[in-house]
Design a protein around this motif. Sequence first.
Motif, PDB file in Angstrom:
ATOM      1  N   TYR A  52       0.840  -1.198   0.000  1.00  0.00           N
ATOM      2  CA  TYR A  52       0.000   0.000   0.000  1.00  0.00           C
ATOM      3  C   TYR A  52       0.877   1.251   0.000  1.00  0.00           C
ATOM      4  CZ  TYR A  52      -3.198   3.631   1.602  1.00  0.00           C
ATOM      5  OH  TYR A  52      -3.904   4.799   1.727  1.00  0.00           O
ATOM      6  N   ILE A  53       1.899   1.267   0.852  1.00  0.00           N
ATOM      7  CA  ILE A  53       2.820   2.409   0.885  1.00  0.00           C
ATOM      8  C   ILE A  53       3.565   2.520  -0.441  1.00  0.00           C
ATOM      9  CG2 ILE A  53       4.860   3.406   1.994  1.00  0.00           C
ATOM     10  CD1 ILE A  53       3.888   2.108   4.625  1.00  0.00           C
ATOM     11  N   ALA A  54       3.996   1.397  -0.989  1.00  0.00           N
ATOM     12  CA  ALA A  54       4.694   1.400  -2.277  1.00  0.00           C
ATOM     13  C   ALA A  54       3.806   1.988  -3.378  1.00  0.00           C
ATOM     14  CB  ALA A  54       5.140  -0.007  -2.646  1.00  0.00           C
ATOM     15  N   ASP A  55       2.532   1.627  -3.391  1.00  0.00           N
ATOM     16  CA  ASP A  55       1.604   2.171  -4.390  1.00  0.00           C
ATOM     17  C   ASP A  55       1.425   3.675  -4.217  1.00  0.00           C
ATOM     18  OD1 ASP A  55       1.228  -0.341  -5.493  1.00  0.00           O
ATOM     19  OD2 ASP A  55      -0.674  -0.700  -4.472  1.00  0.00           O
ATOM     20  N   CYS A 104      12.875  -0.172  -3.560  1.00  0.00           N
ATOM     21  CA  CYS A 104      13.473   1.157  -3.689  1.00  0.00           C
ATOM     22  C   CYS A 104      13.008   1.799  -4.987  1.00  0.00           C
ATOM     23  CB  CYS A 104      15.000   1.076  -3.684  1.00  0.00           C
ATOM     24  SG  CYS A 104      15.664   0.598  -2.086  1.00  0.00           S
ATOM     25  N   PHE A 105      12.772   3.088  -4.918  1.00  0.00           N
ATOM     26  CA  PHE A 105      12.391   3.851  -6.094  1.00  0.00           C
ATOM     27  C   PHE A 105      13.609   4.653  -6.525  1.00  0.00           C
ATOM     28  CE2 PHE A 105       8.494   2.788  -4.024  1.00  0.00           C
ATOM     29  CZ  PHE A 105       7.635   2.498  -5.069  1.00  0.00           C
ATOM     30  N   MET A 106      14.057   4.377  -7.723  1.00  0.00           N
ATOM     31  CA  MET A 106      15.247   4.994  -8.293  1.00  0.00           C
ATOM     32  C   MET A 106      14.814   6.168  -9.173  1.00  0.00           C
ATOM     33  SD  MET A 106      17.364   2.741  -7.074  1.00  0.00           S
ATOM     34  CE  MET A 106      18.917   2.917  -7.927  1.00  0.00           C
ATOM     35  N   VAL A 107      15.414   7.332  -8.933  1.00  0.00           N
ATOM     36  CA  VAL A 107      15.198   8.517  -9.754  1.00  0.00           C
ATOM     37  C   VAL A 107      16.585   8.943 -10.234  1.00  0.00           C
ATOM     38  CG1 VAL A 107      14.410  10.916  -9.766  1.00  0.00           C
ATOM     39  CG2 VAL A 107      13.137   9.204  -8.441  1.00  0.00           C
ATOM     40  N   ILE A 157      13.850   7.017  -2.634  1.00  0.00           N
ATOM     41  CA  ILE A 157      12.952   6.700  -1.531  1.00  0.00           C
ATOM     42  C   ILE A 157      12.584   5.232  -1.670  1.00  0.00           C
ATOM     43  CG2 ILE A 157      10.866   7.383  -2.797  1.00  0.00           C
ATOM     44  CD1 ILE A 157       9.834   8.617  -0.125  1.00  0.00           C
ATOM     45  N   GLY A 158      12.210   4.611  -0.580  1.00  0.00           N
ATOM     46  CA  GLY A 158      11.855   3.206  -0.647  1.00  0.00           C
ATOM     47  C   GLY A 158      10.910   2.808   0.467  1.00  0.00           C
ATOM     48  N   VAL A 159      10.532   1.548   0.439  1.00  0.00           N
ATOM     49  CA  VAL A 159       9.644   0.983   1.453  1.00  0.00           C
ATOM     50  C   VAL A 159      10.324  -0.241   2.040  1.00  0.00           C
ATOM     51  CG1 VAL A 159       7.335   0.111   1.949  1.00  0.00           C
ATOM     52  CG2 VAL A 159       7.673   1.643   0.016  1.00  0.00           C
ATOM     53  N   HIS A 160      10.359  -0.315   3.356  1.00  0.00           N
ATOM     54  CA  HIS A 160      10.901  -1.468   4.071  1.00  0.00           C
ATOM     55  C   HIS A 160       9.915  -1.781   5.184  1.00  0.00           C
ATOM     56  CE1 HIS A 160      13.501  -3.519   7.059  1.00  0.00           C
ATOM     57  NE2 HIS A 160      13.964  -4.100   5.958  1.00  0.00           N
ATOM     58  N   GLU A 161       9.312  -2.958   5.124  1.00  0.00           N
ATOM     59  CA  GLU A 161       8.259  -3.351   6.068  1.00  0.00           C
ATOM     60  C   GLU A 161       7.149  -2.303   6.013  1.00  0.00           C
ATOM     61  OE1 GLU A 161      10.401  -4.010   9.716  1.00  0.00           O
ATOM     62  OE2 GLU A 161      11.299  -5.866   8.944  1.00  0.00           O
ATOM     63  N   ASP A 162       6.798  -1.685   7.157  1.00  0.00           N
ATOM     64  CA  ASP A 162       5.717  -0.690   7.193  1.00  0.00           C
ATOM     65  C   ASP A 162       6.255   0.728   7.358  1.00  0.00           C
ATOM     66  OD1 ASP A 162       3.477  -2.363   6.867  1.00  0.00           O
ATOM     67  OD2 ASP A 162       3.614  -2.990   8.951  1.00  0.00           O
ATOM     68  N   ARG A 163       7.416   0.984   6.816  1.00  0.00           N
ATOM     69  CA  ARG A 163       8.026   2.306   6.930  1.00  0.00           C
ATOM     70  C   ARG A 163       8.713   2.651   5.622  1.00  0.00           C
ATOM     71  NH1 ARG A 163      12.690   0.160  11.078  1.00  0.00           N
ATOM     72  NH2 ARG A 163      13.560  -1.368   9.627  1.00  0.00           N
ATOM     73  N   ILE A 164       9.027   3.934   5.471  1.00  0.00           N
ATOM     74  CA  ILE A 164       9.753   4.334   4.273  1.00  0.00           C
ATOM     75  C   ILE A 164      11.225   4.522   4.608  1.00  0.00           C
ATOM     76  CG2 ILE A 164       7.767   5.394   3.130  1.00  0.00           C
ATOM     77  CD1 ILE A 164       8.997   8.160   3.837  1.00  0.00           C
ATOM     78  N   MET A 165      12.039   4.353   3.591  1.00  0.00           N
ATOM     79  CA  MET A 165      13.465   4.668   3.645  1.00  0.00           C
ATOM     80  C   MET A 165      13.607   5.943   2.824  1.00  0.00           C
ATOM     81  SD  MET A 165      15.101   0.930   2.743  1.00  0.00           S
ATOM     82  CE  MET A 165      14.141   0.697   1.238  1.00  0.00           C
ATOM     83  N   ALA A 166      14.080   6.998   3.447  1.00  0.00           N
ATOM     84  CA  ALA A 166      14.181   8.282   2.749  1.00  0.00           C
ATOM     85  C   ALA A 166      15.633   8.711   2.651  1.00  0.00           C
ATOM     86  CB  ALA A 166      13.360   9.331   3.497  1.00  0.00           C
ATOM     87  N   ARG A 167      16.056   9.009   1.439  1.00  0.00           N
ATOM     88  CA  ARG A 167      17.416   9.514   1.211  1.00  0.00           C
ATOM     89  C   ARG A 167      17.343  11.036   1.202  1.00  0.00           C
ATOM     90  NH1 ARG A 167      21.589   7.998  -3.746  1.00  0.00           N
ATOM     91  NH2 ARG A 167      23.470   8.684  -2.645  1.00  0.00           N
ATOM     92  N   VAL A 168      17.607  11.614   2.365  1.00  0.00           N
ATOM     93  CA  VAL A 168      17.445  13.054   2.551  1.00  0.00           C
ATOM     94  C   VAL A 168      18.749  13.827   2.431  1.00  0.00           C
ATOM     95  CG1 VAL A 168      15.359  12.779   3.943  1.00  0.00           C
ATOM     96  CG2 VAL A 168      17.610  12.832   5.065  1.00  0.00           C
ATOM     97  N   GLY A 169      19.869  13.125   2.492  1.00  0.00           N
ATOM     98  CA  GLY A 169      21.179  13.761   2.392  1.00  0.00           C
ATOM     99  C   GLY A 169      21.750  14.131   3.745  1.00  0.00           C
ATOM    100  N   PRO A 170      23.062  14.230   3.820  1.00  0.00           N
ATOM    101  CA  PRO A 170      23.718  14.500   5.100  1.00  0.00           C
ATOM    102  C   PRO A 170      23.401  15.875   5.680  1.00  0.00           C
ATOM    103  CG  PRO A 170      25.330  14.339   3.315  1.00  0.00           C
ATOM    104  CD  PRO A 170      24.004  13.974   2.742  1.00  0.00           C
ATOM    105  N   ASP A 171      23.128  16.881   4.846  1.00  0.00           N
ATOM    106  CA  ASP A 171      22.851  18.223   5.357  1.00  0.00           C
ATOM    107  C   ASP A 171      21.513  18.308   6.097  1.00  0.00           C
ATOM    108  OD1 ASP A 171      25.258  19.046   4.308  1.00  0.00           O
ATOM    109  OD2 ASP A 171      24.376  20.028   2.552  1.00  0.00           O
ATOM    110  N   GLN A 172      20.552  17.482   5.731  1.00  0.00           N
ATOM    111  CA  GLN A 172      19.229  17.501   6.370  1.00  0.00           C
ATOM    112  C   GLN A 172      19.051  16.384   7.395  1.00  0.00           C
ATOM    113  OE1 GLN A 172      15.694  18.619   4.095  1.00  0.00           O
ATOM    114  NE2 GLN A 172      16.935  18.201   2.285  1.00  0.00           N
TER     115      GLN A 172
END
Length: 116
Positions: free
Chosen positions: A6-9, A32-35, A41-56
């Motif tokens: 559901y989160i992936a959709d 994982c969603f590749m741009v 960004i991605g989905v792992h179990e019931d949470r997202i994996m967010a690549r926000v960068g080291p500055d944030q």
Amino acid sequence: MAYNTYIADRISRALSQANQVFEAKKMMGGLCFMVNDKMCIGVHEDRIMARVGPDQYEDCLAQPGCTEMNFTGKPMNGFVFVEGQAIVTDKQLTYWLEKCLNYNPIAKSSKKRSKN
């Protein structure tokens, strides 16, 4: 459970609505969603994996439901987990997706593995 479909959709729809070209790949125990050929960004179990960068990174960790991304005993700087209860609304998910998309142009690509 590898990842919440559901989160992936929801992520897939949000990326499409943002006119982003992306590819979904199974990796890191989830999806994982590749741009621009980079993990965004991605989905792992019931949470997202967010690549926000080291500055944030530190500011993101202060947000509700956000924790360090840690698979191996060492946190991955610039990557965070966001629990499902913190992305219930489209506005909440969009907040994290925009952080990931804003970092994506300056994110480094991982080295491509040869298929030998």
